[in-house]
Design a protein around this motif. Structure first.
Motif, mmCIF file in Angstrom:
data_model
loop_
_atom_site.group_PDB
_atom_site.id
_atom_site.type_symbol
_atom_site.label_atom_id
_atom_site.label_comp_id
_atom_site.label_asym_id
_atom_site.label_seq_id
_atom_site.Cartn_x
_atom_site.Cartn_y
_atom_site.Cartn_z
ATOM 1 N N LEU A 26 -43.758 58.518 -62.709
ATOM 2 C CA LEU A 26 -42.297 58.636 -62.716
ATOM 3 C C LEU A 26 -41.633 57.425 -63.379
ATOM 4 O O LEU A 26 -40.662 57.571 -64.125
ATOM 5 C CB LEU A 26 -41.771 58.779 -61.278
ATOM 6 C CG LEU A 26 -42.035 60.134 -60.613
ATOM 7 C CD1 LEU A 26 -41.710 60.082 -59.134
ATOM 8 C CD2 LEU A 26 -41.228 61.234 -61.290
ATOM 9 N N ILE A 27 -42.180 56.229 -63.118
ATOM 10 C CA ILE A 27 -41.620 55.017 -63.747
ATOM 11 C C ILE A 27 -41.871 55.060 -65.252
ATOM 12 O O ILE A 27 -40.987 54.752 -66.052
ATOM 13 C CB ILE A 27 -42.224 53.747 -63.101
ATOM 14 C CG1 ILE A 27 -41.716 53.612 -61.664
ATOM 15 C CG2 ILE A 27 -41.863 52.495 -63.901
ATOM 16 C CD1 ILE A 27 -42.433 52.584 -60.822
ATOM 17 N N LYS A 34 -39.465 57.576 -66.732
ATOM 18 C CA LYS A 34 -38.096 57.031 -66.736
ATOM 19 C C LYS A 34 -37.920 56.061 -67.901
ATOM 20 O O LYS A 34 -36.907 56.088 -68.604
ATOM 21 C CB LYS A 34 -37.861 56.343 -65.380
ATOM 22 C CG LYS A 34 -36.466 55.820 -65.125
ATOM 23 C CD LYS A 34 -36.252 54.387 -65.559
ATOM 24 C CE LYS A 34 -37.078 53.404 -64.756
ATOM 25 N NZ LYS A 34 -36.927 52.017 -65.296
ATOM 26 N N GLN A 66 -37.723 57.984 -71.114
ATOM 27 C CA GLN A 66 -36.388 58.588 -71.220
ATOM 28 C C GLN A 66 -35.366 57.562 -71.698
ATOM 29 O O GLN A 66 -34.569 57.830 -72.595
ATOM 30 C CB GLN A 66 -35.941 59.069 -69.833
ATOM 31 C CG GLN A 66 -36.110 60.555 -69.585
ATOM 32 C CD GLN A 66 -35.590 60.915 -68.198
ATOM 33 O OE1 GLN A 66 -35.731 60.161 -67.240
ATOM 34 N NE2 GLN A 66 -34.981 62.077 -68.083
ATOM 35 N N GLN A 67 -35.393 56.371 -71.088
ATOM 36 C CA GLN A 67 -34.447 55.313 -71.465
ATOM 37 C C GLN A 67 -34.679 54.876 -72.907
ATOM 38 O O GLN A 67 -33.728 54.691 -73.659
ATOM 39 C CB GLN A 67 -34.626 54.097 -70.549
ATOM 40 C CG GLN A 67 -33.869 54.215 -69.234
ATOM 41 C CD GLN A 67 -33.965 52.910 -68.463
ATOM 42 O OE1 GLN A 67 -35.020 52.573 -67.956
ATOM 43 N NE2 GLN A 67 -32.882 52.179 -68.398
ATOM 44 N N LYS A 92 -33.393 57.234 -75.456
ATOM 45 C CA LYS A 92 -31.936 57.217 -75.611
ATOM 46 C C LYS A 92 -31.437 55.948 -76.309
ATOM 47 O O LYS A 92 -30.404 55.976 -76.954
ATOM 48 C CB LYS A 92 -31.261 57.368 -74.255
ATOM 49 C CG LYS A 92 -31.474 58.779 -73.696
ATOM 50 C CD LYS A 92 -30.751 59.048 -72.414
ATOM 51 C CE LYS A 92 -31.081 60.476 -71.964
ATOM 52 N NZ LYS A 92 -30.369 60.926 -70.816
ATOM 53 N N THR A 93 -32.156 54.814 -76.154
ATOM 54 C CA THR A 93 -31.656 53.572 -76.761
ATOM 55 C C THR A 93 -32.452 53.177 -78.006
ATOM 56 O O THR A 93 -31.919 52.571 -78.919
ATOM 57 C CB THR A 93 -31.729 52.389 -75.764
ATOM 58 O OG1 THR A 93 -33.098 52.206 -75.380
ATOM 59 C CG2 THR A 93 -30.901 52.658 -74.526
ATOM 60 N N ARG A 128 -34.882 44.401 -69.635
ATOM 61 C CA ARG A 128 -33.852 45.437 -69.478
ATOM 62 C C ARG A 128 -33.510 45.654 -68.002
ATOM 63 O O ARG A 128 -32.344 45.781 -67.647
ATOM 64 C CB ARG A 128 -34.353 46.743 -70.112
ATOM 65 C CG ARG A 128 -33.369 47.892 -70.023
ATOM 66 C CD ARG A 128 -33.785 49.045 -70.888
ATOM 67 N NE ARG A 128 -35.095 49.576 -70.535
ATOM 68 C CZ ARG A 128 -35.810 50.401 -71.300
ATOM 69 N NH1 ARG A 128 -35.343 50.766 -72.466
ATOM 70 N NH2 ARG A 128 -36.986 50.840 -70.919
ATOM 71 N N GLU A 129 -34.539 45.674 -67.147
ATOM 72 C CA GLU A 129 -34.294 45.888 -65.708
ATOM 73 C C GLU A 129 -33.470 44.739 -65.117
ATOM 74 O O GLU A 129 -32.596 44.961 -64.288
ATOM 75 C CB GLU A 129 -35.615 46.009 -64.939
ATOM 76 C CG GLU A 129 -36.514 47.164 -65.353
ATOM 77 C CD GLU A 129 -36.124 48.507 -64.754
ATOM 78 O OE1 GLU A 129 -35.114 48.590 -64.031
ATOM 79 O OE2 GLU A 129 -36.837 49.503 -65.049
ATOM 80 N N THR A 138 -29.695 44.667 -66.770
ATOM 81 C CA THR A 138 -28.802 45.749 -66.332
ATOM 82 C C THR A 138 -28.725 45.820 -64.803
ATOM 83 O O THR A 138 -28.143 46.751 -64.259
ATOM 84 C CB THR A 138 -29.271 47.116 -66.878
ATOM 85 O OG1 THR A 138 -30.632 47.328 -66.454
ATOM 86 C CG2 THR A 138 -29.206 47.176 -68.388
ATOM 87 N N GLN A 139 -29.324 44.829 -64.141
ATOM 88 C CA GLN A 139 -29.291 44.713 -62.672
ATOM 89 C C GLN A 139 -29.883 45.936 -61.969
ATOM 90 O O GLN A 139 -29.406 46.347 -60.918
ATOM 91 C CB GLN A 139 -27.869 44.475 -62.192
ATOM 92 C CG GLN A 139 -27.307 43.122 -62.616
ATOM 93 C CD GLN A 139 -25.897 42.927 -62.091
ATOM 94 O OE1 GLN A 139 -24.982 43.610 -62.520
ATOM 95 N NE2 GLN A 139 -25.730 42.002 -61.178
ATOM 96 N N THR A 140 -30.901 46.534 -62.606
ATOM 97 C CA THR A 140 -31.573 47.663 -61.974
ATOM 98 C C THR A 140 -32.902 47.243 -61.337
ATOM 99 O O THR A 140 -33.572 48.071 -60.722
ATOM 100 C CB THR A 140 -31.829 48.801 -62.991
ATOM 101 O OG1 THR A 140 -32.465 48.242 -64.138
ATOM 102 C CG2 THR A 140 -30.542 49.480 -63.412
ATOM 103 N N THR A 153 -32.792 47.777 -57.699
ATOM 104 C CA THR A 153 -32.776 49.222 -57.428
ATOM 105 C C THR A 153 -34.197 49.771 -57.503
ATOM 106 O O THR A 153 -34.602 50.589 -56.675
ATOM 107 C CB THR A 153 -31.876 49.956 -58.456
ATOM 108 O OG1 THR A 153 -30.704 49.181 -58.669
ATOM 109 C CG2 THR A 153 -31.488 51.333 -57.979
ATOM 110 N N LEU A 154 -34.940 49.307 -58.503
ATOM 111 C CA LEU A 154 -36.318 49.766 -58.672
ATOM 112 C C LEU A 154 -37.211 49.252 -57.544
ATOM 113 O O LEU A 154 -38.039 49.987 -57.006
ATOM 114 C CB LEU A 154 -36.841 49.307 -60.043
ATOM 115 C CG LEU A 154 -38.194 49.852 -60.492
ATOM 116 C CD1 LEU A 154 -38.185 51.372 -60.559
ATOM 117 C CD2 LEU A 154 -38.579 49.279 -61.847
#
Lengths: 210, 219
Positions: B6-7, B10, B13-14, B17-18, B72-73, B76-78, B81-82
């Motif tokens: 899943l990671i 993800k 996917q990111q 898009k970028t 990036r993580e 973007t302050q994710t 979250t991760l």
């Protein structure tokens, strides 16, 4: 996880950043069906304590214990039991709301979650925007979406740091209904300076107070 | 396994898009290859020099993109979250597989261009492809770990290459030697030592990273 008796125990938590002592011997115990509030002036360590409780930061001394029906939960498995909403937690901006929701739901091993998501999206007035990229959302909408992502798995322990931040009146009402529901049979931990938020709590932990 | 997948998905996917990491490493590879090609001019380089040049281009191109996965993580302050939803080992392996795919894509473009522009003649494709395949594990494994270490620093970009170089030096040395043998010999046994060294390094760095990642990721 339904009908589980959860306990969150903080034992003499100390956090020091180099020479700056932020948290000094914080201890408390909270069980399912109750709420605890963490309050204190700006810079007093409220967010630091929330991060330590959520396993996002290690304490300098002391420990945090999660128990499910008196069985200690492994540190690596805590994520399945908790949900956190805070201004420092961001969602993936390039992905759509639905892609974010799917990612967090599948990471938590959820299978049939579409009805729950639909219900939460309606509650937070986000229906119809599921396929828009999160970066197109306003800060208030992103805050609502954070609640959706944190609540999909119906967490046994819900942490909310500054529950009202970026929300309009309708958003605050939606959040309050969720918080009231959470404290009925699960654990709610709020970090706040708002007096009205403190009325939700059964226990209040004051940090940064000598 | 599911979290790793899943990671990885993800991140794909990111990236889709970028296109940040893929653009960075491809452009770096093409620009460096062009610069090297113009510098050498009509001079006929030996296989030893060409093998070294190939790995230098590969190393620095990968350095321009591999760190992005953790930076990036953080930016973007994710990252928190991760952390909140995944086990540390799943995060490392998900990111490792993403970087591995990124390296393979880089090599799909770089290898034919290098062979065509630098007139590099590969005698044993068996040795060459095995070197690339096994070397990728070491490069991606070490690069992913260093990316996690430097993602919290303020001077991320410069620090990544500086820290990666000594850690990835065994891959570079064995890779250069095996690539040279691929251009000189047709027997797989001739490159046995280098391939074994690459394999051992890959296994050690990945296992050590999985064991140590929890300490790096959680302070």
């Amino acid at each position: 996880m339904l009908n589980a008796k959860m306990e969150l125990i903080a034992e003499k938590i100390v956090k020091r950043f180099v020479h700056f002592l932020v948290l000094k011997n914080i201890s408390f115990k909270v069980s399912s069906g109750s709420a605890i509030a963490i309050t204190g002036p700006n810079g007093s360590g409220k967010t630091t304590l929330v991060k330590i409780l959520c396993n996002l930061m290690a304490p300098t001394r002391g420990q945090v214990v999660y128990q499910n029906n008196s069985q200690k939960i492994n540190r690596e498995d805590i994520f399945q039991y908790i949900g956190l909403v805070g201004p420092y937690l961001q969602l993936y901006q390039e992905l759509s709301a639905q892609e974010n929701i799917d990612f967090f739901a599948r990471m938590r091993n959820l299978k049939n979650y579409s009805a729950r998501v639909k219900q939460l999206m309606e509650l937070f007035n986000l229906s119809g925007r599921e396929h828009d990229a999160v970066k197109t959302y306003s800060s208030g909408m992103q805050q609502r979406l954070k609640y959706v992502c944190a609540l999909i798995h119906e967490p046994e322990v819900l942490f909310v740091d500054e529950p009202r931040s970026n929300l309009d009146q309708a958003g605050i009402e939606a959040v309050y209904s969720i918080l009231q529901e959470q404290k009925k049979d699960k654990i709610l931990v709020i970090s706040t300076n708002d007096q009205e938020d403190l009325t939700l709590a059964d226990q209040i932990i004051r940090v940064g107070v000598a | 396994m599911k979290q790793i997948w899943l990671i990885f998905l993800k991140d794909i996917q990111q990236e889709f898009k970028t296109r940040y990491a893929i653009n960075a490493i491809m452009l770096f590879a093409i620009v460096t290859l062009s610069a090297v090609s113009f510098s050498i001019g009509a001079y006929t380089a030996t296989t030893r020099v060409l093998a070294a040049l190939f790995w230098i281009i590969l190393f620095f191109s990968s350095m321009s993109g591999l760190s992005h996965i953790f930076i990036r993580e953080e930016e973007t302050q994710t990252a928190d979250t991760l952390k909140l939803v995944a086990r540390p080992s799943s995060i490392y392996l998900g990111k490792f597989f993403f970087n591995l795919i990124l390296l393979i894509l880089l090599e799909v473009i770089l290898i034919p261009l290098f062979i065509a522009i630098m007139n590099f003649k590969v005698v044993s494709f068996q040795i060459f492809l095995l070197t690339m395949f096994i070397g990728n594990f070491g490069l991606a494994g070490g690069g992913t770990m260093v990316a996690a270490i430097i993602s919290k620093a303020s001077t991320k970009g410069a620090l990544f290459t500086v820290l990666s170089f000594p850690i990835l030096l065994p891959v570079l040395i064995s890779g250069i030697s095996a690539t040279r043998k691929a251009a000189e010999s047709v027997k797989l046994m001739d490159a046995q030592n280098e391939l074994q060294a690459l394999l051992a390094y890959g296994v050690i760095i990945i296992v050590a990273s999985i064991l140590l990642f929890d300490f790096v990721w959680n302070e």
